[in-house]
Design a protein around this motif. Structure first.
Motif, PDB file in Angstrom:
ATOM      1  N   ASN A 741       0.839  -1.098   0.131  1.00  0.00           N
ATOM      2  CA  ASN A 741      -0.025   0.013  -0.105  1.00  0.00           C
ATOM      3  C   ASN A 741       0.977   1.274   0.111  1.00  0.00           C
ATOM      4  N   ALA A 742       1.811   1.320  -0.835  1.00  0.00           N
ATOM      5  CA  ALA A 742       2.905   2.467  -0.923  1.00  0.00           C
ATOM      6  C   ALA A 742       2.191   3.658  -1.783  1.00  0.00           C
ATOM      7  N   HIS A 743       2.060   4.850  -1.177  1.00  0.00           N
ATOM      8  CA  HIS A 743       1.807   5.820  -2.190  1.00  0.00           C
ATOM      9  C   HIS A 743       3.113   6.342  -2.962  1.00  0.00           C
ATOM     10  N   VAL A 744       2.637   7.116  -4.089  1.00  0.00           N
ATOM     11  CA  VAL A 744       3.675   7.775  -5.023  1.00  0.00           C
ATOM     12  C   VAL A 744       4.220   9.174  -4.330  1.00  0.00           C
ATOM     13  N   LEU A 745       5.447   9.155  -3.900  1.00  0.00           N
ATOM     14  CA  LEU A 745       5.880  10.482  -3.608  1.00  0.00           C
ATOM     15  C   LEU A 745       5.773  11.325  -4.786  1.00  0.00           C
ATOM     16  N   LEU A 746       6.516  10.959  -5.822  1.00  0.00           N
ATOM     17  CA  LEU A 746       6.683  12.047  -7.041  1.00  0.00           C
ATOM     18  C   LEU A 746       6.292  11.011  -8.279  1.00  0.00           C
ATOM     19  N   TYR A 747       5.876  11.790  -9.187  1.00  0.00           N
ATOM     20  CA  TYR A 747       5.537  11.338 -10.428  1.00  0.00           C
ATOM     21  C   TYR A 747       6.245  12.193 -11.486  1.00  0.00           C
ATOM     22  N   LEU A 748       7.363  11.528 -11.904  1.00  0.00           N
ATOM     23  CA  LEU A 748       8.225  12.368 -12.822  1.00  0.00           C
ATOM     24  C   LEU A 748       8.346  11.825 -14.130  1.00  0.00           C
ATOM     25  N   GLY A 749       8.913  12.874 -15.079  1.00  0.00           N
ATOM     26  CA  GLY A 749       9.037  12.335 -16.653  1.00  0.00           C
ATOM     27  C   GLY A 749      10.300  11.855 -16.930  1.00  0.00           C
ATOM     28  N   ASP A 750      10.609  11.951 -18.185  1.00  0.00           N
ATOM     29  CA  ASP A 750      11.740  11.749 -18.566  1.00  0.00           C
ATOM     30  C   ASP A 750      13.068  12.429 -18.285  1.00  0.00           C
ATOM     31  N   SER A 751      14.361  12.020 -18.369  1.00  0.00           N
ATOM     32  CA  SER A 751      15.492  12.653 -18.238  1.00  0.00           C
ATOM     33  C   SER A 751      15.738  13.361 -16.781  1.00  0.00           C
ATOM     34  N   GLU A 899       5.782  -0.440 -22.111  1.00  0.00           N
ATOM     35  CA  GLU A 899       4.795   0.016 -21.128  1.00  0.00           C
ATOM     36  C   GLU A 899       5.516   1.138 -20.242  1.00  0.00           C
ATOM     37  N   ASN A 900       4.399   2.077 -19.866  1.00  0.00           N
ATOM     38  CA  ASN A 900       4.706   3.009 -19.035  1.00  0.00           C
ATOM     39  C   ASN A 900       3.501   3.600 -18.403  1.00  0.00           C
ATOM     40  N   PRO A 901       3.563   4.485 -17.349  1.00  0.00           N
ATOM     41  CA  PRO A 901       2.491   4.720 -16.637  1.00  0.00           C
ATOM     42  C   PRO A 901       1.126   5.119 -17.516  1.00  0.00           C
ATOM     43  N   SER A 902       1.399   5.904 -18.751  1.00  0.00           N
ATOM     44  CA  SER A 902       0.283   6.319 -19.442  1.00  0.00           C
ATOM     45  C   SER A 902      -0.412   5.050 -19.853  1.00  0.00           C
ATOM     46  N   THR A 903       0.334   4.215 -20.734  1.00  0.00           N
ATOM     47  CA  THR A 903      -0.053   3.234 -21.333  1.00  0.00           C
ATOM     48  C   THR A 903      -0.928   2.271 -20.551  1.00  0.00           C
ATOM     49  N   LEU A 904      -0.490   2.081 -19.007  1.00  0.00           N
ATOM     50  CA  LEU A 904      -1.092   1.197 -18.059  1.00  0.00           C
ATOM     51  C   LEU A 904      -2.130   1.967 -17.583  1.00  0.00           C
ATOM     52  N   GLY A 905      -2.401   3.108 -17.662  1.00  0.00           N
ATOM     53  CA  GLY A 905      -3.723   3.945 -17.265  1.00  0.00           C
ATOM     54  C   GLY A 905      -3.188   4.529 -15.810  1.00  0.00           C
ATOM     55  N   LEU A 906      -2.196   4.306 -15.502  1.00  0.00           N
ATOM     56  CA  LEU A 906      -1.714   5.002 -13.963  1.00  0.00           C
ATOM     57  C   LEU A 906      -1.826   6.439 -13.743  1.00  0.00           C
ATOM     58  N   THR A 907      -2.411   6.949 -12.575  1.00  0.00           N
ATOM     59  CA  THR A 907      -2.454   8.150 -12.467  1.00  0.00           C
ATOM     60  C   THR A 907      -1.354   8.744 -11.277  1.00  0.00           C
ATOM     61  N   GLY A 908      -1.047   7.724 -10.880  1.00  0.00           N
ATOM     62  CA  GLY A 908       0.082   7.991  -9.477  1.00  0.00           C
ATOM     63  C   GLY A 908      -0.544   8.266  -8.264  1.00  0.00           C
ATOM     64  N   ARG A 909      -1.920   8.093  -8.334  1.00  0.00           N
ATOM     65  CA  ARG A 909      -2.547   8.529  -7.015  1.00  0.00           C
ATOM     66  C   ARG A 909      -3.050   7.432  -6.322  1.00  0.00           C
ATOM     67  N   GLU A 910      -2.893   6.208  -7.186  1.00  0.00           N
ATOM     68  CA  GLU A 910      -3.373   4.759  -6.773  1.00  0.00           C
ATOM     69  C   GLU A 910      -2.279   4.454  -5.448  1.00  0.00           C
ATOM     70  N   GLN A 911      -2.609   3.399  -4.650  1.00  0.00           N
ATOM     71  CA  GLN A 911      -1.746   2.673  -3.760  1.00  0.00           C
ATOM     72  C   GLN A 911      -1.052   1.544  -4.303  1.00  0.00           C
ATOM     73  N   PHE A 912       0.394   1.306  -4.356  1.00  0.00           N
ATOM     74  CA  PHE A 912       0.917   0.038  -5.199  1.00  0.00           C
ATOM     75  C   PHE A 912       1.548  -0.878  -3.908  1.00  0.00           C
ATOM     76  N   SER A 913       1.226  -2.271  -4.220  1.00  0.00           N
ATOM     77  CA  SER A 913       1.738  -3.409  -3.311  1.00  0.00           C
ATOM     78  C   SER A 913       2.701  -4.260  -4.325  1.00  0.00           C
ATOM     79  N   ILE A 914       3.787  -4.497  -3.700  1.00  0.00           N
ATOM     80  CA  ILE A 914       4.767  -5.357  -4.337  1.00  0.00           C
ATOM     81  C   ILE A 914       5.149  -6.316  -3.279  1.00  0.00           C
ATOM     82  N   LEU A 915       5.154  -7.449  -3.932  1.00  0.00           N
ATOM     83  CA  LEU A 915       5.534  -8.903  -3.166  1.00  0.00           C
ATOM     84  C   LEU A 915       6.918  -9.399  -3.758  1.00  0.00           C
ATOM     85  N   PHE A 916       7.842  -9.260  -2.767  1.00  0.00           N
ATOM     86  CA  PHE A 916       9.150 -10.157  -3.346  1.00  0.00           C
ATOM     87  C   PHE A 916       9.146 -11.509  -2.946  1.00  0.00           C
TER      88      PHE A 916
END
Length: 965
Positions: A741-751, A899-916
Motif C-alpha cells: 500500500n505504498a503511495h507515490v511520492l513523486l510522478y516524474l517524466g523523462d531525463s 509500457e509506461n504509466p500512461s499506457t497502463l492507465g496509472l495516475t500516480g494517485r493509486e496505492q501500490f503493493s509489491i511482493l518479493f
C-alpha cells in the motif's frame, strides 16, 4: 589443477622488476596470445586485473576466462574489477568519510575494533568543490553568494568595481619595463600580502613572482571560513585513517590533480609492476583514460565498497572502436572536437559501453586533446573513452616530469603485457563490437545549448538557432516568446551608465575549472584572443559576471608566464580561485539592477561557460539559456555581449578610432598557439607544482584537528552529523520485505537528473533545508551550499528533490513540491515524505526514461532512502544511478518494454503493493497490484547475485560493515 596458471616473471633488461605475464597464462599458448592480440586494450586491462587479483572468492578463475572470451561473452556476463586506486572529491568524499567514521562507531557499538575500519585500496581525496565566487573581477563584491555563508570574521568593505584595471608595480626589480596589470597596489598592505604557495603568479615582464590577485585571497579566506568544520573533519581523517591522503583546498580540481599529480600509468609496489587504474566519485574521473589509464566514475556507495577491498562489478561491456582520421580545421579547438565526437557517439548509442580510439587521427591528437575528449564521455553515456598508451603519451610524460629510467621501464612493461599501441599503420588493430568512423577534418567550431550539452549549434548558425529557440514551444530547446516581444529592449542603469538588455544578452561568462584546463591550447587561445582584443580597443560590459577559475595553479602559471593573464584580467576574466564554481551553481549573484531588468522584461538572458554542465537554472535562476563553448569563444561572446551575432558578417565591437573589429581579426592562429604552448608549458612547471602540492598551503597546515580513533561528533554542528545508515546493523541478511500500500511520492517524466534529485548548488531561502538551518540559528548568509553540507544527513534529506526545476506531474509546473495523499495537501517533498513516515506509509517514485541521468551522486540515492522511498519504478535508468539505488537498499524496477504509466492507465494517485519472493534472481519479473485492482508486471533490475546479496543486506555499506564484526 587449472591449466591456466599465472606466470610471474622478470621484466627483460630489468630483472629486479616482476609482473604477471598474461601472455604466458598456461604456458606458451599460441591460441591465448592470438586471443589477447584481438582484445581491445581496455579489456586487456580488465584481464590483467582479474589474473592478479584472483582469490577464488571475490574474483574467480571463471571471471578471468570470461574476460578472455570477451568477444562471445560481452553483455552476457558480470565481471569484477579491482582498480589500483580510488579518487574522491570533497562533495562526494565527505559523505564517504562520514560514513567511514559512522562505521567505526557502529563496529565499536557491536563489539568490534573500530581502528580496523580503514580503506584497503589506496585512496586520494581532493578538497576542490568548496570554492564559491563571492568576489570577482578586480574588486571585492559586497553581495554574498546566493544562500552562501560568510567567514567568521567581518569582511572589510572595499571599493566597487572599476571599469579600468588597476596597476601593481613590480617589487623592486631593476630594469622594469612598466607596471604589471595584475592587481591593486593596495594589496601590499598586510591584509593581502600572503603568498599562496602552490599557485605562483608571475610578472609578465620579468617572470618573477608577484602577489596573488585580491580576488583569489578573499575567496580563499571565505572558503576556509565557511567550511572550517568540514576541513577540520578532513584533517582528522588524514590523521587517523590509513591508506588515504587528503589533498587540501586551493590545490586544484580532483580530475585535474588526478591527471597531473596522482596518475602513475604503471603502478610499482615493491618492484612489482601492474597497470594504473582508478575509479572515482567524480564523473570526470574518465579524463585519465586519455593517458592510457583505465578509469571511470562510480557512485559514492560503490566507491566506499572499493575502498574496503571489494571489486567493482560490471557487465562485461561492448567496446566501440572509434576510428579517427585526418586532422581538424585550424579554427576548431579541442572543445569542437569533443562536441563533434559527443554527437557521433550519442547517435551510435554507446551508453553503458567502453569506447576505444584508434586510427591515423589519434596520433594527431596531443594528450591534452585526448584527456579533453575522454573527460566528456559521461555526456554521451559511455562508461569510459580509452586512448591506449603510445609514443605521444610517452613524449607527454617526459615533458611532465617522468624520469628517463622510469619511462623505459614503463614502455618495456606495457609492451610485454600488450598494452602499448603501435603508431604504425601496419600494426594489427583489435577487434571491436562495432566501429564508428569520424573524420577530424570535417569538424567546425560549435557551441552547445541552450539547455542540454548534446544540443550542438554551429557557431555560424548561432544567431538563427537562438531565434528559432525563441519561436519554439517551451521544452528542451524552446522558450516560446511571442513574436511581438522577441525584439523587446529593457534599458537599465548600472554604475552610472545606461545599457540595453534584450533576448540573447550575455550576463554570465565563465572560463571555469572543468574539462578545458588540462588542455593548454584552448586556455592559451582564450588568453591570446583577449590580448588581441585589448590591443584592438575592445571591452566587456561591466555588468557581465566574468570569471576565470583554473583547474590548478599550473594553468595560472602558464597563462601568466605567457603574458596573457593581464589581458584576460582587463576584460574581467581575473582568477577567482581554484575549484568548481560556476559549473556547480556557485556563481556570485548578478547585480540587482540587472536581475530586476531581466525579470521585468521577461528577458531570455544567457550564460556562456567552458564547462560540461548547462542544465536550465543551474548557473542562476534568472539565466534561462546556457551555452557550453571553448574558452576563446567564451571570451569572444563576452565581448560581443550577445549570442545573437553572426561572427562572419557582424563585428564584435568597435575598437580604437571607431574601427569595426571582427572575430577573424583577433582569433589566434595554430602557429601562434603552438609557439606559446612550447615556450610556456614545460616539464619544470609540472615538477614545481607537484612539489608544492605535496607541501599543502599555510591555512591547511595550521588547521587544528582531533586525533582520536573515533570522531568527536558535535551535536550542534550543521556540517558534520553521524548518519543513520548503520542503525539496523545485523549479522545476517533478511529476506526482502514486501512493499504494501505504498503511495507515490513523486510522478516524474523523462531525463530526471541527479541534479534534480539532489542539487549541489545554493540552498534556496524558502526550502525545507533552509528552514532547518534557520532553526539552528543560521542566517541565509551562512547557509552555504548543498554540496558543502553533504556531511549532514538532515540537510541533505531535506534537500532531496529540492531543485527549483523539478517537474512533478502532480504539480504541473517546475517546483520542488508534491501532493500528499489522501489529504490532497501541496507540500515540500520533504514535508510530504515526513508525513508519510509518521503515518507508517511506504512511498515509491514513478518516472520515465533515463532516470538518474548526469553526474554520479550518492545522495541522489541516500536522500530518497532517508525519505522512506522503497522502490523506483521507471522506464529506464542511468546505469550508475541504478547501481547506487541497490547499494543503498532501494529496489530499481523497470516497466516492461512498451509500457509506461500512461499506457497502463496509472495516475500516480493509486496505492501500490509489491511482493518479493524469498529468493530473488537476476532480471526476474515481479507483479505489482494497485488499489484500483490493476495488476501489471515489472522487471527487477538486479543484474547479478552480488547486487541481490547487497539488497538483502540493506545495501553495500551494511554488507561491508559486517566484515568487521
Amino acid at each position: 589443477g587449472s591449466p591456466y596458471q599465472p606466470v610471474i616473471e622478470a621484466l627483460g633488461n630489468y630483472p629486479q622488476k616482476k609482473f604477471y605475464n598474461v601472455s604466458k597464462l598456461g604456458g606458451a599458448n599460441w591460441l591465448l596470445c592470438f586471443t589477447l592480440d584481438t582484445l581491445p586494450y581496455s579489456i586487456r586491462v580488465l584481464f590483467e586485473s582479474s589474473i592478479r587479483n584472483c582469490d577464488g572468492f571475490l574474483v574467480k578463475e571463471t571471471d578471468a576466462m570470461n574476460i578472455l572470451d570477451w568477444k562471445a561473452k560481452q553483455n552476457n556476463v558480470e565481471v569484477p574489477f579491482c582498480p589500483a586506486r580510488v579518487v574522491l572529491q570533497d562533495f562526494t568524499g565527505i559523505p564517504a568519510m562520514v560514513d567511514f567514521a559512522a562505521m567505526r562507531e557502529a563496529v565499536r557499538n557491536a563489539g568490534g575494533d573500530p581502528a580496523k575500519v580503514n580503506p584497503a585500496c589506496p585512496t586520494d581525496l581532493t578538497v576542490d568543490h568548496s570554492l564559491q565566487i563571492d568576489f570577482s573581477k578586480c574588486a571585492i563584491q559586497n553581495a554574498p553568494n546566493p544562500g552562501g555563508g560568510d567567514s567568521q570574521k567581518p569582511v572589510a568593505k572595499l571599493s566597487p568595481l572599476k571599469a579600468q584595471p588597476r596597476k601593481l608595480p613590480c617589487r623592486g626589480q631593476t630594469g622594469c619595463k612598466g607596471p604589471c596589470s595584475a592587481g591593486d597596489s593596495s594589496r601590499n598592505s598586510g591584509q593581502f600580502s600572503a603568498q599562496i604557495e602552490n599557485t605562483p603568479i608571475l610578472c609578465p615582464f620579468h617572470l618573477q613572482p608577484v602577489p596573488e590577485p585580491e580576488t583569489v585571497l578573499k575567496n580563499q579566506e571565505m572558503e576556509f571560513g565557511r567550511n572550517r568544520e568540514r576541513l577540520q573533519f578532513f584533517k582528522w581523517s588524514s590523521k587517523v585513517f590509513k591508506n588515504i591522503s587528503i589533498i587540501p583546498p586551493e590545490t586544484g580540481m580532483a580530475h585535474q590533480v588526478n591527471l597531473e599529480y596522482l596518475s602513475r600509468v604503471v603502478f610499482e609496489v615493491k618492484d612489482f609492476l601492474y597497470p594504473d587504474s582508478v575509479v572515482g566519485t567524480d564523473s570526470h574521473t574518465t579524463m585519465v583514460n586519455g593517458l592510457g589509464i583505465l578509469g571511470w566514475g562510480v557512485g559514492g556507495i560503490e566507491t566506499e565498497a572499493v575502498m574496503l577491498g571489494m571489486p567493482v562489478t560490471l557487465t562485461l561491456p561492448e567496446v566501440v572502436g572509434c576510428e579517427l582520421t585526418g586532422a581538424a580545421s585550424p579554427l576548431a579547438t579541442s572543445i569542437d572536437i569533443v562536441l563533434s565526437i559527443t554527437k557521433h557517439l550519442r547517435q551510435a548509442d554507446v551508453a553503458g559501453k567502453f569506447v576505444e580510439f584508434f586510427g591515423s587521427g589519434v596520433s594527431q591528437l596531443s594528450v591534452a586533446d585526448r584527456t579533453t575528449i575522454a573527460n566528456m564521455c559521461p555526456e554521451y553515456g559511455a562508461i569510459l573513452s580509452f586512448f591506449p598508451v603510445d609514443n605521444v603519451t610517452l613524449k607527454h610524460l617526459k615533458h611532465t616530469g617522468f624520469d628517463k629510467a622510469k619511462l623505459e621501464v614503463m614502455e618495456a612493461y606495457l609492451k610485454a603485457v600488450k598494452l602499448f599501441r603501435n603508431d604504425e599503420s601496419s600494426s594489427r588493430e583489435p577487434e571491436y563490437s562495432q566501429v564508428v568512423q569520424i573524420s577530424l577534418s570535417s569538424i567546425i567550431p560549435y557551441v552547445s545549448g541552450p539547455k542540454r550539452s548534446q544540443d550542438r549549434v554551429a557557431v555560424n548558425n548561432m544567431k538563427s538557432d537562438f531565434q528559432a529557440c525563441l519561436n519554439e514551444k517551451a521544452g528542451v530547446k524552446g522558450f516560446q516568446i511571442a513574436v511581438e516581444k522577441q525584439n523587446d529592449i529593457v534599458p537599465v542603469q548600472y554604475e552610472g551608465n545606461e545599457y540595453k538588455l534584450s533576448h540573447g544578452c550575455i550576463v554570465i561568462a565563465a572560463v571555469i575549472s572543468c574539462t578545458n584546463n588540462c588542455n593548454p591550447s584552448v586556455m592559451l587561445a582564450a588568453g591570446l584572443l583577449a590580448k588581441k582584443a585589448v590591443e584592438a580597443g575592445l571591452v566587456v560590459k561591466p555588468y557581465i559576471r566574468t570569471s576565470l577559475s583554473p583547474g590548478s595553479g599550473m594553468v595560472t602559471h602558464y597563462l601568466s608566464s605567457s603574458g596573457v593573464l593581464p589581458y584576460l584580467s582587463k576584460l574581467g576574466f581575473e582568477v577567482v580561485g581554484y575549484g568548481c564554481s560556476t559549473c556547480v551553481g556557485n556563481t556570485a549573484p548578478l547585480p540587482e539592477a540587472i536581475r530586476n531588468a531581466i525579470k521585468q522584461g521577461d528577458i531570455i538572458a544567457c550564460g556562456v561557460l567552458s564547462g560540461t554542465k548547462n542544465f536550465e537554472g543551474r548557473l542562476c535562476d534568472c539565466v534561462r539559456a546556457n551555452y557550453l563553448a571553448s574558452p576563446p569563444l567564451v571570451v569572444a561572446y563576452a565581448i560581443a555581449g550577445t549570442v545573437r551575432i553572426d561572427f562572419e558578417t557582424e563585428p564584435l565591437g568597435t575598437g580604437f578610432n571607431g574601427k569595426s573589429i571582427y572575430l577573424r581579426d583577433i582569433w589566434p592562429t595554430r602557429r601562434e598557439l603552438h609557439t606559446v604552448e612550447e615556450e610556456c608549458v614545460i616539464s619544470s612547471m609540472f615538477k614545481e607544482l607537484k612539489e608544492k602540492m605535496e607541501k599543502g598551503n599555510k591555512r591547511w597546515n595550521l588547521l587544528e584537528a582531533p586525533e582520536s580513533t573515533l570522531f568527536p561528533w558535535d551535536l550542534k554542528s550543521t556540517y558534520i552529523r553521524c548518519p543513520s545508515f548503520f542503525d539496523k546493523l545485523a549479522k545476517e541478511p533478511v529476506s526482502p520485505q514486501p512493499i504494501e500500500n505504498a503511495h507515490v511520492l513523486l510522478y516524474l517524466g523523462d531525463s530526471v537528473t541527479t541534479d534534480h534529485i539532489s542539487p549541489a548548488g545554493s540552498i534556496a531561502r524558502s526550502s525545507a533545508a533552509a528552514k532547518y538551518l534557520t532553526s539552528k540559528g543560521l542566517t541565509p548568509r551562512e547557509f552555504n551550499s548543498y554540496g558543502a553540507r553533504r556531511g549532514n544527513d538532515a540537510v541533505m534529506t531535506r534537500g532531496t528533490f529540492a531543485n527549483i526545476k523539478l517537474l512533478n506531474k502532480f504539480i504541473g509546473k517546475p517546483a520542488p513540491k508534491t501532493i500528499h495523499f489522501p489529504s490532497g495537501q501541496t507540500l515540500d517533498v520533504f514535508e510530504a515524505a515526513e508525513l508519510y513516515q509518521k503515518e507508517g506509509t511506504p512511498v515509491i517514485i514513478l518516472a520515465g526514461k533515463k532516470y538518474g541521468l548526469g553526474s554520479s551522486r550518492d545522495w541522489a540515492a541516500k536522500g530518497p532512502f532517508l525519505l522512506g522511498v522503497r522502490a523506483v519504478l521507471a522506464e529506464s535508468y542511468e546505469k550508475v544511478h541504478k547501481s547506487q539505488l541497490i547499494g543503498i537498499g532501494i529496489a530499481p524496477l523497470q516497466f516492461l518494454p512498451g509500457e509506461n504509466p500512461s499506457t497502463l492507465g496509472l495516475t500516480g494517485r493509486e496505492q501500490f503493493s509489491i511482493l518479493f519472493p524469498p529468493e530473488l534472481s537476476p532480471g526476474m519479473t515481479l507483479d505489482i497490484k494497485t488499489s484500483t485492482g490493476k495488476v501489471f508486471s515489472v522487471i527487477a533490475l538486479f543484474e547479478n547475485d552480488m547486487e541481490i546479496t547487497l539488497y538483502k543486506y540493506g545495501g553495500s555499506l551494511n554488507f561491508v560493515a559486517r566484515r568487521f564484526l
